[in-house]
Enzyme design. Structure first.
Site, PDB file in Angstrom:
ATOM      1  N   THR A 122      58.332  24.168   6.520  1.00 60.40           N
ATOM      2  CA  THR A 122      59.104  25.207   7.195  1.00 60.40           C
ATOM      3  C   THR A 122      59.247  24.893   8.677  1.00 60.40           C
ATOM      4  O   THR A 122      60.346  24.961   9.246  1.00 60.40           O
ATOM      5  CB  THR A 122      58.417  26.576   7.006  1.00 60.40           C
ATOM      6  OG1 THR A 122      58.372  26.857   5.596  1.00 60.40           O
ATOM      7  CG2 THR A 122      59.174  27.679   7.727  1.00 60.40           C
ATOM      8  N   ASN A 161      64.615  22.183  -4.734  1.00 60.08           N
ATOM      9  CA  ASN A 161      63.301  22.591  -5.209  1.00 60.08           C
ATOM     10  C   ASN A 161      63.351  23.443  -6.470  1.00 60.08           C
ATOM     11  O   ASN A 161      62.377  23.527  -7.199  1.00 60.08           O
ATOM     12  CB  ASN A 161      62.552  23.343  -4.104  1.00 60.08           C
ATOM     13  CG  ASN A 161      63.394  24.405  -3.443  1.00 60.08           C
ATOM     14  OD1 ASN A 161      64.453  24.118  -2.891  1.00 60.08           O
ATOM     15  ND2 ASN A 161      62.952  25.637  -3.507  1.00 60.08           N
ATOM     16  N   GLN A 187      60.556  17.899  -1.585  1.00 55.94           N
ATOM     17  CA  GLN A 187      60.314  17.725  -3.021  1.00 55.94           C
ATOM     18  C   GLN A 187      60.368  16.260  -3.455  1.00 55.94           C
ATOM     19  O   GLN A 187      60.080  15.954  -4.617  1.00 55.94           O
ATOM     20  CB  GLN A 187      61.340  18.541  -3.831  1.00 55.94           C
ATOM     21  CG  GLN A 187      61.192  20.039  -3.675  1.00 55.94           C
ATOM     22  CD  GLN A 187      59.911  20.580  -4.308  1.00 55.94           C
ATOM     23  OE1 GLN A 187      59.337  19.986  -5.219  1.00 55.94           O
ATOM     24  NE2 GLN A 187      59.453  21.721  -3.824  1.00 55.94           N
ATOM     25  N   SER A 209      56.290  17.809   3.581  1.00 60.31           N
ATOM     26  CA  SER A 209      55.221  18.820   3.571  1.00 60.31           C
ATOM     27  C   SER A 209      53.999  18.285   2.833  1.00 60.31           C
ATOM     28  O   SER A 209      54.124  17.664   1.771  1.00 60.31           O
ATOM     29  CB  SER A 209      55.724  20.099   2.905  1.00 60.31           C
ATOM     30  OG  SER A 209      54.646  21.002   2.730  1.00 60.31           O
ATOM     31  N   HIS A 249      51.388  19.997   1.310  1.00 62.76           N
ATOM     32  CA  HIS A 249      50.847  20.651   0.109  1.00 62.76           C
ATOM     33  C   HIS A 249      51.718  20.462  -1.129  1.00 62.76           C
ATOM     34  O   HIS A 249      51.347  20.885  -2.211  1.00 62.76           O
ATOM     35  CB  HIS A 249      50.561  22.136   0.374  1.00 62.76           C
ATOM     36  CG  HIS A 249      51.753  23.038   0.425  1.00 62.76           C
ATOM     37  ND1 HIS A 249      52.131  23.820  -0.650  1.00 62.76           N
ATOM     38  CD2 HIS A 249      52.648  23.287   1.403  1.00 62.76           C
ATOM     39  CE1 HIS A 249      53.194  24.536  -0.313  1.00 62.76           C
ATOM     40  NE2 HIS A 249      53.539  24.224   0.922  1.00 62.76           N
ATOM     41  N   THR A 252      46.906  22.014  19.463  1.00 58.48           N
ATOM     42  CA  THR A 252      45.872  21.065  19.045  1.00 58.48           C
ATOM     43  C   THR A 252      46.171  20.573  17.638  1.00 58.48           C
ATOM     44  O   THR A 252      46.429  21.376  16.739  1.00 58.48           O
ATOM     45  CB  THR A 252      44.492  21.755  19.098  1.00 58.48           C
ATOM     46  OG1 THR A 252      44.271  22.203  20.434  1.00 58.48           O
ATOM     47  CG2 THR A 252      43.383  20.807  18.668  1.00 58.48           C
ATOM     48  N   CYS A 291      59.175  31.642  -3.269  1.00 60.57           N
ATOM     49  CA  CYS A 291      59.508  32.522  -2.154  1.00 60.57           C
ATOM     50  C   CYS A 291      60.395  33.681  -2.606  1.00 60.57           C
ATOM     51  O   CYS A 291      60.402  34.728  -1.986  1.00 60.57           O
ATOM     52  CB  CYS A 291      60.229  31.752  -1.066  1.00 60.57           C
ATOM     53  SG  CYS A 291      59.614  30.093  -0.863  1.00 60.57           S
TER      54      CYS A 291
END
Ligand SMILES: *Cc1c(COP(=O)(O)O)cnc(C)c1O
Length: 397
Positions: free
Chosen positions: A74, A153, A181, A201, A203, A239, A327
């Site tokens: 995102t 996706n 994806q 991404s 995850h 950080t 989502c």
């Protein structure tokens, strides 16, 4: 007897693989330094972050200095779209995207529209494909960015990004692709696609949630959207999430090593699941392109069935699937992707997505093929939507 558990929602998220979890744990418990610190703890963290940058770059054929770590897909989408829009607003304020993008792209574009940018939302065909000629025709002297996802996706359709990349290069327009994806699921090379910015991404590829990356081709004009310290060459303050970053780096290296074996195996499991469903369940259709498709994606619609009801019944049988994207589930609106593909409401409501993972087995597929026809029949027997007739009609594909 223990209920069999079959997780088929890898497009929503994947388990962190054990090698990665171990690495993440080490960088939380022992190597916990701040990568900006000058002491030994900090230097070790910095070295680990830079090693991970190299691992991510290597997986996609990029250079290390072209990778910026973020908090996930995102944020990468937002940085790419808003960052390029802001840095190039004197050149023009027109963006081209498609109607089937992830909400991270669509809502970032809608935000810019409210701020005075013009956005063209390209249509897709019945398989979910964007026509590269539509991209060419939509480009104007005001256009600064084209953002089209590499693969969808929900329905798994793989877009013609290499052709779109060529068109953008010809017209001197930046090209961003959301490849969340794809990276980790199929080989990807940023030079082959001629892409300027690419979203990844963690995850979705067996690394933790909350870490991602944006590939930014050297020389791309882009502004920061998150201000603070000078981290990530001033493009992304904050950080560094060192444990997440090193985990993502290792996940990339392992994916690169395993893809040659994994991709054909997943494709054949996917095809067995698709063919089995179409052969045994009446009034069903496959959504998305048959061949230009992610190796792990199955998306089917059952007529006269509510997708959400089917998901709950599958869950009771130990099968984790999804309807549309994670989502949007929870709302009963049909998916914007299926509607853009022209699927009638009666089909769009009955859609189910099953996405396989690297550890999905033949036995898992056997189990789904045993459970699914029974669950569909039961729901149809109960449903007021089912027309009364003795026999189900033949398959509709
Ligand atoms: C999951 C997903 C995202 C969002 O990634 P997060 O890391 O969850 O923020 C963006 N685009 C696509 C295509 C996705 O599947």
């Amino acid at each position: 007897m223990d209920l069999r558990k079959v997780y088929l929602d890898h497009a929503a998220t994947t388990p962190v693989r054990s090698e990665v979890a171990e690495m993440v744990s080490r960088f939380m418990l022992e190597e916990f330094g701040n990568a900006s610190s000058v002491h030994n703890w900090g230097r070790r963290a910095r070295e680990a972050v830079e090693r991970a940058r190299g691992q991510v770059a290597s997986l996609i054929g990029a250079r290390s200095e072209e990778i910026v770590f973020t908090s996930g897909g995102t944020e990468s989408d937002n940085l790419a779209i808003k960052g390029v829009a802001l840095a190039n607003r004197e050149r023009g304020r027109h963006i081209i995207t498609s109607r089937i993008e992830h909400h991270a792209v669509l809502h970032a574009c809608e935000f810019l529209e409210e701020e005075g940018w013009k956005v063209t939302y390209l249509p897709v065909d019945g398989d979910g494909l964007v026509d590269p000629d539509d991209v060419r025709r939509a480009i104007t002297p005001e256009t600064v960015l084209v953002t089209i996802m590499m693969a969808n996706n929900e329905v798994g359709t793989i877009e013609p990004v290499a052709e779109i990349g060529r068109i953008c290069a010809e017209h001197d327009v930046y090209f961003h692709t959301d490849a969340v994806q794809v990276v980790g699921n199929l080989p990807v090379d940023v030079e082959e696609i001629r892409v300027d910015l690419m979203t990844i991404s963690g995850h979705k590829m067996y690394a933790p949630k909350g870490v991602g990356a944006l590939y930014i081709r050297k020389g791309t004009r882009i502004a920061s959207v998150l201000h603070g310290g000078a981290h990530e060459r001033g493009l992304r303050a904050g950080t560094e999430n060192v444990p997440g970053i090193v985990g993502m780096g290792l996940a990339c290296e392992l994916a690169q090593r395993e893809l040659p074996e994994r991709v054909p195996r997943l494709r054949s499991l996917r095809d067995r699941l698709i063919d089995g469903i179409l052969a045994t369940i009446p009034d069903v259709r496959l959504n998305g392109h048959r061949e230009r498709r992610l190796p792990n994606n199955v998306n089917v619609s059952f007529r006269h069935i509510e997708g959400e009801a089917l998901l709950l019944d599958l869950d009771l049988e130990g099968i984790g699937a999804s309807s549309g994207s994670a989502c949007t589930s929870g709302s009963l609106d049909p998916s914007h992707v299926l509607l853009a593909m022209g699927l009638p409401y009666e089909w769009a409501h009955g859609s189910v997505r099953m996405t396989l993972g690297k550890d999905t087995t033949d036995e898992d597929i056997d189990y789904v093929l045993e459970v699914l026809p029974r669950v569909v029949r039961r729901l149809r027997d109960m449903s007021p939507l089912t027309p009364i007739r003795k026999e189900y009609p033949r398959n509709v594909h």
